[in-house]
Design an enzyme around this catalytic site. Structure first.
Site, mmCIF file in Angstrom:
data_model
loop_
_atom_site.group_PDB
_atom_site.id
_atom_site.type_symbol
_atom_site.label_atom_id
_atom_site.label_comp_id
_atom_site.label_asym_id
_atom_site.label_seq_id
_atom_site.Cartn_x
_atom_site.Cartn_y
_atom_site.Cartn_z
ATOM 1 N N TYR A 1 0.782 -1.118 0.263
ATOM 2 C CA TYR A 1 -0.142 -0.039 0.093
ATOM 3 C C TYR A 1 0.243 1.433 -0.283
ATOM 4 C CZ TYR A 1 -4.016 -2.556 1.078
ATOM 5 O OH TYR A 1 -5.360 -3.246 0.874
ATOM 6 N N TYR B 1 -14.231 -5.038 2.579
ATOM 7 C CA TYR B 1 -13.284 -5.732 1.986
ATOM 8 C C TYR B 1 -13.088 -6.778 3.407
ATOM 9 C CZ TYR B 1 -8.075 -5.434 2.725
ATOM 10 O OH TYR B 1 -6.324 -6.391 2.182
ATOM 11 N N ASP C 1 -16.970 -12.355 7.369
ATOM 12 C CA ASP C 1 -15.408 -12.494 7.997
ATOM 13 C C ASP C 1 -15.432 -11.582 9.266
ATOM 14 O OD1 ASP C 1 -12.697 -11.755 7.722
ATOM 15 O OD2 ASP C 1 -13.508 -10.631 5.645
ATOM 16 N N LYS D 1 -5.492 -12.213 11.291
ATOM 17 C CA LYS D 1 -5.043 -10.766 12.957
ATOM 18 C C LYS D 1 -4.659 -11.497 14.051
ATOM 19 C CE LYS D 1 -6.789 -7.393 9.842
ATOM 20 N NZ LYS D 1 -5.386 -6.824 8.909
#
Length: 421
Positions: free
Chosen positions: A15, A142, A234, A263
């Site tokens: 990014y 996302y 998600d 995560k």
């Protein structure tokens, strides 16, 4: 040659527009909620290093368990073999997930956990003789950067180069009191084509920490089930306490068919992905016909060291101290939200659990590419705080071990920025 100079010779950062970006900050050590650069400068990690770190950096308990595992077994192929940490982690996680979750499939990050979920759904319908191929997702979603995960993410500048190659997805608005009935009608009209509905429960992270109410999500989930549409939750971002409960789906009565995790799964120690599903999904792949096999795997599937980190992180997560810290952060965020809510430069403050987001008033629309982003980012770095704005939206998402003193310092610097920027 400095670490930064060496980095710039060989590294392409995520990014990052490498031509215009500032040099990276060389971090050499972490402890608790803080990181330290090579000159010894301290930074409070207010975004949990891309939302992964829930117990603090270099946690001694996780380090100990990882070290112990490395002397026993570092890796083994997971096709045709198994090992203790993978079995124990699946057992313990399934105990605390919604009751309908019965099987665990390992991968190695959030995007791959989503890829697995998508493939499970599509092949479920194929295996059961129904070729449903269309997917339902929220606008601004996302779900990751691999192709399947990208396809079910909202179309944006990030997907533009690939849009023509992404499969068809029906995007709907986040549910609220005004649109819930029309959303249900949309689903009913598409039900014979829909393989599944994938969603980030309660909070859309990368979309700008957009938040919506559990009651309308529950209503939408119930309607999908009524119409025979599979549900993928998600929880890569929202799992492990971020919304104030163990999992965001604990806020709703309806249960998803598939759930995705990464995560915080290992406490931010190393990469690991996990996709869980119901017995019904699993049974659709049980057959004498080998073509009904789920043909998916990764070299590091169920890596024993990563599983041991996840088990240690789970021990810490289930400890009473962690629950107290989550409640403390929620209360402090709520008070801070009240303090700045009516500031003329604040367009909106929103909070769910340990996540608080502040949308800066720019006079225009919210944008990831707002010029305010770089000013805010550098302002807080100069103050020793890592806050990574999503355009003109800044958010605090700290490790649960962060001290009240450090949180107060972050709040004070945000208030100061509101006066100075």
């Amino acid at each position: 040659m400095t670490l930064v100079e060496r980095d710039l010779k060989v590294i392409w950062h995520p990014y990052t527009q490498m031509k215009t970006a500032l040099p990276p900050i060389p971090i050499v050590r972490g402890e608790g909620a803080c990181l330290y650069d090579e000159d010894g400068k301290k930074y409070i990690d207010a975004v949990s290093s891309w939302w992964v770190n829930i117990h603090g950096h270099s946690h001694p308990y996780i380090a100990q368990k990882v070290a112990e595992q490395l002397t026993k077994l570092e890796h083994v192929i997971f096709a045709g073999f198994t090992h203790p940490t993978a079995v124990e982690l699946a057992e313990r996680l399934l105990e605390i997930l919604p009751a309908n979750q019965q099987k665990a499939f390992y991968s190695d990050n959030g995007s791959t956990a989503v890829e697995v979920a998508i493939k499970m759904c599509l092949q479920y319908w194929n295996n059961t003789g129904n070729k449903r191929t269309k997917m339902l997702a929220f606008k601004n979603a996302y779900h990751g950067d691999t192709f399947g995960a990208m396809a079910v993410s909202g179309r944006s500048a990030f997907t533009a180069a690939f849009d023509s190659l992404l499969f068809e997805v029906e995007f709907i608005d986040l549910p609220n009191i005004n649109n819930i009935q029309s959303l249900k009608s949309q689903i009913s009209n598409l039900k014979s084509e829909l393989a599944c509905f994938i969603f980030e429960p309660l909070v859309q992270g990368s979309g700008g920490m957009l938040m919506y109410e559990a009651q309308y999500l529950n209503e939408l989930m119930a309607h999908c089930h009524k119409e025979g549409v599979l549900l993928i939750a998600d929880e890569v971002f929202t799992g492990f306490g971020r919304t104030g409960k163990a999992f965001a789906c604990d806020h709703v009565m309806e249960q998803p068919d598939i759930m995705c995790f990464s995560k915080g799964l290992t406490g931010g120690t190393m990469a690991l992905g996990l996709t869980t599903c119901t017995q019904q999904i699993f049974d659709a792949f049980l057959s004498d016909d080998r073509l009904k096999t789920l043909f998916h795997g990764h070299s590091f599937t169920a890596n024993p060291v990563a599983c041991s980190a996840a088990l240690a992180s789970l021990d810490l997560f289930l400890a009473e101290d962690t629950n107290k810290n989550i409640q403390r952060i929620m209360e402090l965020h709520a008070q801070f939200a009240l303090n700045i809510k009516y500031h003329p430069k604040i367009k909106e403050v929103r909070q769910t659990g340990t996540i608080i987001a502040m949308e800066w008033e720019t006079g225009g629309n919210t944008s990831y590419f707002s010029s305010l982003r770089d000013k805010l980012y550098q302002y807080f770095l100069n103050a020793g705080i890592i806050l990574r704005p999503l355009g003109n939206i800044i958010y605090i998402l700290p490790p649960y071990c962060i001290t009240t003193e450090d949180l107060s310092y972050i709040y004070s610097k945000i208030e100061q920025a509101l006066e100075e920027i």
